[in-house]
Design a protein around this motif. Structure first.
Motif, PDB file in Angstrom:
ATOM      1  N   ALA A  99      18.451  47.590  44.014  1.00 24.12           N
ATOM      2  CA  ALA A  99      18.799  46.635  45.054  1.00 24.12           C
ATOM      3  C   ALA A  99      19.411  47.374  46.248  1.00 24.12           C
ATOM      4  N   THR A 100      19.532  46.672  47.359  1.00 22.97           N
ATOM      5  CA  THR A 100      20.228  47.247  48.511  1.00 22.97           C
ATOM      6  C   THR A 100      21.737  47.114  48.317  1.00 22.97           C
ATOM      7  N   VAL A 101      22.488  47.832  49.119  1.00 22.60           N
ATOM      8  CA  VAL A 101      23.942  47.733  49.065  1.00 22.60           C
ATOM      9  C   VAL A 101      24.393  46.301  49.336  1.00 22.60           C
ATOM     10  N   ALA A 102      23.757  45.648  50.302  1.00 24.44           N
ATOM     11  CA  ALA A 102      24.129  44.262  50.622  1.00 24.44           C
ATOM     12  C   ALA A 102      23.875  43.343  49.440  1.00 24.44           C
ATOM     13  N   GLN A 103      22.753  43.513  48.759  1.00 22.58           N
ATOM     14  CA  GLN A 103      22.427  42.664  47.608  1.00 22.58           C
ATOM     15  C   GLN A 103      23.413  42.884  46.468  1.00 22.58           C
ATOM     16  N   VAL A 104      23.811  44.115  46.261  1.00 23.00           N
ATOM     17  CA  VAL A 104      24.778  44.402  45.189  1.00 23.00           C
ATOM     18  C   VAL A 104      26.109  43.731  45.491  1.00 23.00           C
ATOM     19  N   TYR A 105      26.568  43.832  46.728  1.00 23.85           N
ATOM     20  CA  TYR A 105      27.830  43.175  47.091  1.00 23.85           C
ATOM     21  C   TYR A 105      27.728  41.661  46.960  1.00 23.85           C
ATOM     22  N   ASP A 106      26.604  41.099  47.342  1.00 22.98           N
ATOM     23  CA  ASP A 106      26.426  39.648  47.180  1.00 22.98           C
ATOM     24  C   ASP A 106      26.541  39.258  45.710  1.00 22.98           C
ATOM     25  N   PHE A 107      25.942  40.060  44.850  1.00 23.10           N
ATOM     26  CA  PHE A 107      25.990  39.797  43.407  1.00 23.10           C
ATOM     27  C   PHE A 107      27.423  39.910  42.879  1.00 23.10           C
ATOM     28  N   ILE A 108      28.117  40.974  43.282  1.00 22.01           N
ATOM     29  CA  ILE A 108      29.491  41.182  42.834  1.00 22.01           C
ATOM     30  C   ILE A 108      30.386  40.029  43.276  1.00 22.01           C
ATOM     31  N   ILE A 109      30.276  39.652  44.523  1.00 27.21           N
ATOM     32  CA  ILE A 109      31.124  38.581  45.063  1.00 27.21           C
ATOM     33  C   ILE A 109      30.848  37.261  44.368  1.00 27.21           C
ATOM     34  N   LYS A 110      29.587  36.980  44.095  1.00 29.41           N
ATOM     35  CA  LYS A 110      29.266  35.727  43.379  1.00 29.41           C
ATOM     36  C   LYS A 110      29.856  35.734  41.982  1.00 29.41           C
ATOM     37  N   ASP A 111      29.746  36.845  41.272  1.00 26.60           N
ATOM     38  CA  ASP A 111      30.341  36.934  39.933  1.00 26.60           C
ATOM     39  C   ASP A 111      31.846  36.664  39.991  1.00 26.60           C
ATOM     40  N   ILE A 112      32.511  37.277  40.959  1.00 26.27           N
ATOM     41  CA  ILE A 112      33.962  37.113  41.071  1.00 26.27           C
ATOM     42  C   ILE A 112      34.316  35.667  41.396  1.00 26.27           C
ATOM     43  N   GLU A 113      33.630  35.096  42.369  1.00 35.29           N
ATOM     44  CA  GLU A 113      33.962  33.730  42.791  1.00 35.29           C
ATOM     45  C   GLU A 113      33.627  32.713  41.705  1.00 35.29           C
ATOM     46  N   ASP A 114      32.576  32.967  40.924  1.00 34.48           N
ATOM     47  CA  ASP A 114      32.259  32.088  39.790  1.00 34.48           C
ATOM     48  C   ASP A 114      33.324  32.162  38.708  1.00 34.48           C
ATOM     49  N   ALA A 115      33.892  33.356  38.542  1.00 32.28           N
ATOM     50  CA  ALA A 115      34.809  33.586  37.422  1.00 32.28           C
ATOM     51  C   ALA A 115      36.235  33.141  37.704  1.00 32.28           C
ATOM     52  N   LEU A 116      36.699  33.296  38.937  1.00 30.57           N
ATOM     53  CA  LEU A 116      38.120  33.102  39.242  1.00 30.57           C
ATOM     54  C   LEU A 116      38.713  31.771  38.757  1.00 30.57           C
ATOM     55  N   PRO A 117      38.017  30.639  38.923  1.00 29.72           N
ATOM     56  CA  PRO A 117      38.655  29.376  38.510  1.00 29.72           C
ATOM     57  C   PRO A 117      38.955  29.289  37.017  1.00 29.72           C
ATOM     58  N   TYR A 118      38.248  30.074  36.196  1.00 29.41           N
ATOM     59  CA  TYR A 118      38.381  29.949  34.747  1.00 29.41           C
ATOM     60  C   TYR A 118      39.309  30.981  34.124  1.00 29.41           C
ATOM     61  N   LEU A 119      39.693  32.015  34.880  1.00 22.92           N
ATOM     62  CA  LEU A 119      40.551  33.047  34.311  1.00 22.92           C
ATOM     63  C   LEU A 119      41.936  32.499  34.009  1.00 22.92           C
ATOM     64  N   GLN A 120      42.574  33.057  33.002  1.00 28.92           N
ATOM     65  CA  GLN A 120      43.892  32.587  32.579  1.00 28.92           C
ATOM     66  C   GLN A 120      45.004  33.325  33.312  1.00 28.92           C
ATOM     67  N   GLU A 121      46.092  32.624  33.537  1.00 27.17           N
ATOM     68  CA  GLU A 121      47.277  33.263  34.100  1.00 27.17           C
ATOM     69  C   GLU A 121      47.830  34.305  33.124  1.00 27.17           C
ATOM     70  N   GLU A 122      47.855  33.964  31.846  1.00 29.28           N
ATOM     71  CA  GLU A 122      48.362  34.861  30.805  1.00 29.28           C
ATOM     72  C   GLU A 122      47.327  34.962  29.691  1.00 29.28           C
ATOM     73  N   PRO A 123      46.456  35.949  29.722  1.00 25.61           N
ATOM     74  CA  PRO A 123      45.452  36.102  28.653  1.00 25.61           C
ATOM     75  C   PRO A 123      46.101  36.408  27.312  1.00 25.61           C
ATOM     76  N   VAL A 124      45.281  36.390  26.264  1.00 28.28           N
ATOM     77  CA  VAL A 124      45.806  36.607  24.911  1.00 28.28           C
ATOM     78  C   VAL A 124      46.347  38.016  24.724  1.00 28.28           C
ATOM     79  N   ASN A 125      45.818  38.984  25.470  1.00 28.76           N
ATOM     80  CA  ASN A 125      46.372  40.338  25.453  1.00 28.76           C
ATOM     81  C   ASN A 125      45.995  41.039  26.753  1.00 28.76           C
ATOM     82  N   VAL A 126      46.536  42.235  26.966  1.00 32.37           N
ATOM     83  CA  VAL A 126      46.385  42.921  28.247  1.00 32.37           C
ATOM     84  C   VAL A 126      44.968  43.427  28.492  1.00 32.37           C
ATOM     85  N   TYR A 127      44.130  43.431  27.469  1.00 29.11           N
ATOM     86  CA  TYR A 127      42.770  43.932  27.636  1.00 29.11           C
ATOM     87  C   TYR A 127      41.795  42.849  28.096  1.00 29.11           C
ATOM     88  N   HIS A 128      42.266  41.620  28.169  1.00 30.78           N
ATOM     89  CA  HIS A 128      41.484  40.546  28.765  1.00 30.78           C
ATOM     90  C   HIS A 128      41.929  40.378  30.215  1.00 30.78           C
TER      91      HIS A 128
END
Length: 473
Positions: free
Chosen positions: A176-205
Motif C-alpha cells: 500500500a501507499t504511505v497514505a493508505q497505511v495511515y488511513d488504515f491505522i487511524i481507522k483501527d484506532i478510532e474504531d477501538a477507542l470507545p471500547y478500551l477499558q480505563e483499567e484493563p485486567v493487567n498491564v499487558y492489555h
C-alpha cells in the motif's frame, strides 16, 4: 509464512482435539471460548530489534571496534559511517519485520475469529478493540521504519508496506501507499477507542490511556495537530504521572531505590522492549553520542542518574570518546525505562508539539516545563516563552532527543522533521575518535538519504513478489 504456521497449527490442533472429545469441563476455558481469544491479545514479551537503523541518528554511538572493518558488511558499520555505497539488500534486520507481522497475525486471529467463539458479547468487542489497537501499533512501526515519513504532498504515491487486515495465511498482500497505511491505522484506532477499558485486567492489555496516547502519536506524525492535541489531553486525563528524577536523585538514585522496577514505573503505558525483555539498553545500542551528552548539560538527571561517561566496561565502551553508556547496573529489576513502549513523558511532548504547531506558544512551553521540572535541577528547568514557533519547536525537538532515548523515536523524528525545511538536519559524525590506527573522517547523513529507508528483508521479498523495495537500491 512459515514463521506464522506453528502458533496457528497449535490453535487448530487444540480445536481438533476439543471437537473430537466434544466435552467441555465445567468452569474451564477452551480454545473456542471468548476469554481465550481475549487473553491472546496480551503479549508480555513483545520485542523489537532496531539493528537495521539504530545508528542512523545523532543520538547514538558505538564502540569503535564494532564498526571498523565492517563499513560495507553490517548494518551497524554501514549506518555508523552513513555509507550509501554499501549494498543493504541482503542484510538481516534481526527479525524486526517478521516479528511485527507475527504480532499482526496474532491480532488478526482475534479480530477474525472471536465473534465465532462462545462467550460474552462485551468481551468480544473488547478483544477486537484491543487487537485493533495493537494491530495499528505494529503497522505504525513498520511504515515508519520501512517507508518514507508521512508527507501530505507525496504520501498518496510514496511506497509504504503491506497492510494485513485479515487472518489469511495464503494471502500475498500488495504494498500500500504511505497514505493508505495511515488511513488504515487511524481507522483501527478510532474504531477501538470507545471500547478500551480505563483499567484493563493487567498491564499487558492496552488501556484507554495508551489508546489515546497512540492516537496522539499517529495524529502528530499525520500532521493532524488539533486531533493530536485532543488525544494527548485525553490520555493525560487518565494517566499524567511523571517520576521526579530530582527527588529520585536525592534518595540515592535508581540503583538504590527499586520503586520503579519492572511493573512499578507509573509512566509506562504499554510494554514493548528493545531487542530483549531484559530492558537493559546497555546491551542493545545503549550508548549515546558525544553531541547528545553535551546537549544534556550538567544538571539534567536523565544523564546523571542513568549514564556513565567514565568507568564503563571496556568490552562495551571506548574511554575518551565523549560518549556515555547506560549504566549496566540498571536493569528492569531496578528501573524499567521502557525504550520502545510508550510513556506518559512522550504524551507531554506530543501535547507540547501539537500546541506549538497550533501557535499556542505559551501553552506549549507550560507543558514542556512540566516535564523539564521533573528532570532538570535548578532554575534552568523552566524555559521562558520563545518568541517564535520555530524556536519553540527547536526546544521540543531537543527535549524529545533527551527524553525518548533508544528504540525508534529519534530515527522516526529525523525522518519526519527532514520533510520540513525549517527542521531538516544534516548530521555530521567524526569517526573514529579514539582509535589511532584508522584514519579519522567526517561522515555526513543528508536529510534525503536513502539510508533512512530500511530495505525489506530478503526472505519477505522472496515470499511476496508484490513487496518491492522503497529505496533506489
Amino acid at each position: 509464512k512459515l514463521l506464522y504456521i506453528l502458533p496457528v497449527l497449535l490453535i487448530l490442533g487444540f480445536a481438533a482435539c476439543e471437537n473430537y472429545v466434544d466435552i467441555t469441563p465445567t468452569g474451564k476455558k477452551t480454545v473456542d471460548s471468548t476469554e481465550t481469544y481475549y487473553e491472546l491479545v496480551a503479549l508480555p514479551n513483545r520485542s523489537y530489534y532496531p539493528s537495521s537503523f539504530a545508528l542512523l541518528s545523532d543520538n547514538v554511538w558505538s564502540k569503535e571496534s564494532n564498526i571498523i572493518g565492517k563499513e560495507y558488511l553490517s548494518s551497524d558499520g554501514i549506518n555508523m559511517t552513513f555509507n550509501e555505497d554499501a549494498d543493504r539488500k541482503e542484510l538481516s534486520d534481526n527479525n524486526l519485520y517478521a516479528n511485527c507481522y507475527q504480532y499482526i497475525l496474532r491480532s488478526n486471529i482475534v479480530i477474525s475469529l472471536v465473534d465465532h467463539s462462545t462467550g460474552d458479547k462485551d468481551v468480544k468487542e473488547l478483544a477486537k478493540a484491543e487487537a485493533k489497537i495493537m494491530r495499528a501499533w505494529d503497522h505504525f512501526i513498520l511504515v515508519n521504519t520501512f517507508a518514507k515519513a508521512y508527507n501530505p504532498e507525496t504520501a498518496a504515491t510514496d511506497g509504504g508496506i503491506a497492510i494485513v487486515s485479515e487472518y489469511d495465511l495464503e494471502a500475498t498482500p500488495t504494498k500500500a501507499t504511505v497514505a493508505q497505511v495511515y488511513d488504515f491505522i487511524i481507522k483501527d484506532i478510532e474504531d477501538a477507542l470507545p471500547y478500551l477499558q480505563e483499567e484493563p485486567v493487567n498491564v499487558y492489555h492496552p488501556s484507554k490511556a495508551f489508546g489515546y496516547a497512540l492516537a496522539a502519536r499517529v495524529y502528530l506524525f499525520h500532521r493532524d495537530w488539533k486531533k493530536a492535541k485532543d488525544a494527548a489531553e485525553e490520555s493525560l486525563k487518565r494517566n499524567n504521572a511523571l517520576i521526579d528524577y530530582i527527588a529520585l536523585d536525592a534518595v540515592g538514585g535508581p540503583t538504590k531505590v527499586s520503586t520503579y522496577a519492572k511493573g512499578g514505573n507509573p509512566e509506562v503505558l504499554n510494554y514493548a522492549y528493545m531487542g530483549s525483555t531484559s530492558d537493559n539498553p546497555a546491551y542493545t545500542y545503549g550508548m549515546i553520542s558525544p553531541e547528545l551528552v553535551q546537549l544534556f548539560g550538567d544538571n539534567d538527571e536523565r544523564l546523571n542518574l542513568f549514564f556513565k561517561t567514565t568507568g564503563n566496561l571496556e568490552y562495551y565502551f571506548d574511554e575518551g570518546s565523549g560518549a556515555a553508556l547506560w549504566n549496566t547496573a540498571l536493569t528492569y529489576s531496578k528501573f524499567q525505562y521502557m525504550a520502545v513502549g510508550m510513556r506518559t513523558a512522550e504524551v507531554y511532548l506530543i501535547l507540547a508539539e501539537a500546541m506549538a504547531r497550533l501557535n499556542d506558544l505559551s501553552g506549549s512551553v507550560e507543558v514542556l516545563n512540566q516535564l523539564r521540572e521533573k528532570r532538570i535541577k535548578g532554575s534552568e528547568a523552566v524555559l521562558p516563552e520563545p518568541a517564535t514557533q520555530r524556536e519553540m519547536m527547536q526546544e521540543i525537538i531537543n527535549e524529545r532527543r533527551k527524553e525518548l532515548l533508544f528504540g525508534f523515536s529519534r530515527f522516526w523524528d529525523l525522518k519526519r522533521f527532514n520533510t520540513e525545511a525549517d527542521y531538516a538536519k544534516t548530521i555530521t559524525r567524526t569517526f573514529p575518535l579514539v582509535t589511532m590506527t584508522v584514519e579519522q573522517k567526517i561522515y555526513t547523513l543528508k536529510p534525503d538519504s536513502r539510508l533512512y529507508l530500511s530495505p525489506f528483508p530478503v526472505a519477505a521479498r522472496e515470499k511476496n513478489p508484490n513487496l518491492t523495495l522503497n529505496t533506489n537500491e
